[in-house]
Structures are given as C-alpha cells and as structure tokens.
Design a protein around this motif. Structure first.
Motif, short mmCIF file in Angstrom:
data_model
loop_
_atom_site.label_atom_id
_atom_site.label_comp_id
_atom_site.label_asym_id
_atom_site.label_seq_id
_atom_site.Cartn_x
_atom_site.Cartn_y
_atom_site.Cartn_z
N GLU A 63 10.32 -4.34 7.58
CA GLU A 63 9.25 -5.24 7.14
C GLU A 63 7.89 -4.55 7.23
O GLU A 63 7.04 -4.74 6.37
CB GLU A 63 9.26 -6.51 8.00
CG GLU A 63 10.50 -7.36 7.80
CD GLU A 63 10.53 -8.56 8.73
OE1 GLU A 63 9.56 -8.74 9.50
OE2 GLU A 63 11.52 -9.31 8.69
N ARG A 64 7.70 -3.75 8.27
CA ARG A 64 6.43 -3.03 8.41
C ARG A 64 6.27 -2.00 7.30
O ARG A 64 5.18 -1.86 6.72
CB ARG A 64 6.35 -2.35 9.77
CG ARG A 64 5.12 -1.48 9.93
CD ARG A 64 5.01 -0.92 11.33
NE ARG A 64 4.50 -1.93 12.24
CZ ARG A 64 4.27 -1.71 13.54
NH1 ARG A 64 4.54 -0.53 14.07
NH2 ARG A 64 3.80 -2.66 14.31
N LYS A 67 3.37 -0.35 2.33
CA LYS A 67 3.42 0.02 0.92
C LYS A 67 2.73 -1.04 0.04
O LYS A 67 2.05 -0.70 -0.93
CB LYS A 67 4.87 0.23 0.48
CG LYS A 67 5.50 1.50 1.07
CD LYS A 67 6.87 1.77 0.51
CE LYS A 67 7.41 3.11 0.99
NZ LYS A 67 6.58 4.26 0.55
N GLU A 68 2.89 -2.30 0.40
CA GLU A 68 2.24 -3.37 -0.37
C GLU A 68 0.72 -3.32 -0.21
O GLU A 68 -0.02 -3.50 -1.19
CB GLU A 68 2.77 -4.73 0.06
CG GLU A 68 4.20 -5.00 -0.41
CD GLU A 68 4.78 -6.28 0.19
OE1 GLU A 68 4.04 -6.99 0.92
OE2 GLU A 68 5.97 -6.56 -0.07
N ALA A 74 -4.95 0.21 -4.09
CA ALA A 74 -5.09 1.04 -5.28
C ALA A 74 -5.41 0.20 -6.51
O ALA A 74 -6.27 0.56 -7.32
CB ALA A 74 -3.81 1.84 -5.50
N GLN A 75 -4.75 -0.93 -6.64
CA GLN A 75 -4.94 -1.79 -7.81
C GLN A 75 -6.31 -2.46 -7.82
O GLN A 75 -6.99 -2.51 -8.86
CB GLN A 75 -3.86 -2.87 -7.84
CG GLN A 75 -3.98 -3.83 -9.02
CD GLN A 75 -2.96 -4.95 -8.94
OE1 GLN A 75 -2.17 -5.02 -7.99
NE2 GLN A 75 -2.96 -5.83 -9.92
N GLN A 115 4.09 7.95 7.94
CA GLN A 115 5.40 8.18 7.32
C GLN A 115 5.50 7.53 5.95
O GLN A 115 6.12 8.10 5.04
CB GLN A 115 6.50 7.63 8.23
CG GLN A 115 7.91 7.85 7.69
CD GLN A 115 8.97 7.35 8.65
OE1 GLN A 115 8.68 6.98 9.79
NE2 GLN A 115 10.22 7.33 8.20
N HIS A 116 4.87 6.38 5.75
CA HIS A 116 5.12 5.60 4.54
C HIS A 116 3.97 5.56 3.54
O HIS A 116 4.18 5.17 2.39
CB HIS A 116 5.51 4.17 4.92
CG HIS A 116 6.74 4.09 5.77
ND1 HIS A 116 7.98 4.54 5.34
CD2 HIS A 116 6.93 3.61 7.03
CE1 HIS A 116 8.87 4.35 6.29
NE2 HIS A 116 8.27 3.79 7.34
N ALA A 117 2.77 5.94 3.94
CA ALA A 117 1.65 5.95 3.00
C ALA A 117 1.55 7.31 2.30
O ALA A 117 2.02 8.32 2.82
CB ALA A 117 0.35 5.63 3.72
N SER A 118 0.92 7.32 1.13
CA SER A 118 0.77 8.56 0.36
C SER A 118 -0.22 9.50 1.03
O SER A 118 -1.18 9.05 1.68
CB SER A 118 0.29 8.23 -1.05
OG SER A 118 1.20 7.39 -1.71
#
Length: 236
Positions: free
Chosen positions: A150-151, A156-157, A163-164, A187-190
């Motif tokens: 969930e994290r 990512k959301e 970004a949007q 680990q999960h962000a660009s």
C-alpha cells in the motif's frame, strides 16, 4: 443569555529550544484561560510552565484528546455556551492540523462561538518555504500507509499526481519509522524526482535538504526519531 466563550487555537513549539518562535500574546492568552483541550497533558503542562512559571497548572482543567479518545464534544459545547473560553493545544506546532483539535473547532462553529487562530510555527509551511518546491500548488496527505504494498502504491500515486499537476506533495511519519519510509521512497520513486526532508525544524539540529532521488541514494542520512516532514515533487 450568557455571551458565548471563544475558542483559542494556541500554537506550541516544534522544539523545546524554540520558545523564541512564539509571539508574546500566546502567553497572555494562556494566562486568561482555565479550560484547555490538549493532545498530550504532560506536554501541555511542560509547555505552559516554560512560558510562565507563575501559571498555576493545578487550577486549570486540561482535557486530553487523541485518536483513541476524541474530545468530549458535549463538554466543549457546554463550556462555550456558558461563556467559558477554551484553549486548544497540539502536541507540537499549530493545533487542529493533523490532530483531533479540528473536532473542537467544528463544535465551536456549530454553536456560533468565535474561533481565534493564533500565529505560531507550522512545520508544513516552514518545510514548504525552505524546500524550493512549488508553493502555489501543494497537498498535505498526512501519514502514508504502513504496509509495504500500500505504501509503494501511495508513493507512486503521489509522484504521478505531482508530475501531472506540478503539485508539491507533503507527508509525515511517526519519527521512529522515518528511515523505513525514506528507504521506500528511494526504492519506488524515479531518480529525477525531487525529495525534501525537513527534520528538527527550529531546533539547533535543524536539517533541510532538497535533492533528487538519485542524489539521496548517495546520501547516508539518519532520521530515526527525528520529527520530520517529507516533500515530493516530480513536476519539473
């Protein structure tokens, strides 16, 4: 009919060393009140004694409020309608933001009592000011989920939304879980996404740094048990 009491939203310090960050009228207001709703009774007592040692804490009524024990709304309503003014004190910073004080404020509005927000330190605004990120479009989302899947989805959301909409995303974590949160963000962000960590705001150990995820991966920082705000921005 008695004139209604007022509800004072009383900021407290973010750091024990930062009484300088509070205007004098906060002490003057506390001296005039007998009834308080506080996130932590011990912290509130220590805070008021630090402001003015002559305050008789034992003569005050401190009503605790937290996630497990929400404020007594019937008591709030009764006090205000009887003409008693009330102070609301958070664990740190400005009350009624990311704490149960907003429930007390709701009751004050329901009985049409005057609500008085008072000037003081706000960790979210201080962090946003110092981050260099978009201060015209931002969102505070509170705590991220604890469970790993969930994290990851939440990170990512938030990154996609940033970004949007070119929107700064602010969030927090319980201080002893700061390092696992930072690890998951890295680990999960660009790699190109910006991350700001603002820790120990207004304290002598204050730390504020904005850099890309790629740069953070090379930066071995320890935020364990340090109050911190995290800001994410992928709108560049």
């Amino acid at each position: 009919m008695a004139q209604k009491g007022k509800l004072y939203l009383i900021p407290t310090v973010l750091s024990a060393d930062a009484l300088f960050s509070l205007p004098a009228y906060i002490t003057d207001t506390i001296r005039q009140l007998r009834f308080f709703f506080v996130e932590d009774e011990r912290t509130a007592r220590r805070f008021m004694k630090a402001l003015d040692r002559s305050i008789n804490i034992d003569a005050l009524q401190l009503h605790p409020m937290n996630k497990q024990n929400p404020p007594d709304t019937a008591l709030v309503k009764k006090l205000l309608q009887e003409g008693h003014s009330i102070g609301v004190i958070s664990e740190a910073g400005c009350p009624a933001v990311a704490d149960p004080g907003n429930i007390v404020v709701q009751v004050a509005h329901q009985v049409q009592a005057t609500v008085v927000p008072m000037v003081g330190p706000n960790s979210m605004l201080l962090a946003l000011m110092a981050s260099g990120m978009n201060g015209q479009n931002f969102q505070f989302v509170g705590y991220l989920p604890i469970k790993n899947l969930e994290r990851m989805q939440a990170i990512k959301e938030l990154e996609a939304t940033s970004a949007q909409k070119k929107q700064t995303q602010l969030f927090i974590e319980t201080p002893y879980r700061n390092n696992p949160l930072l690890r998951d963000i890295l680990q999960h962000a660009s790699d190109s996404t910006l991350l700001c960590v603002a820790a120990d705001l207004t304290a002598p150990t204050e730390f504020i740094r904005t850099q890309t995820i790629a740069q953070w991966k090379k930066d071995n920082q320890d935020f364990h048990k340090r109050p911190a705000i995290f800001l994410l921005y992928a709108g560049q």
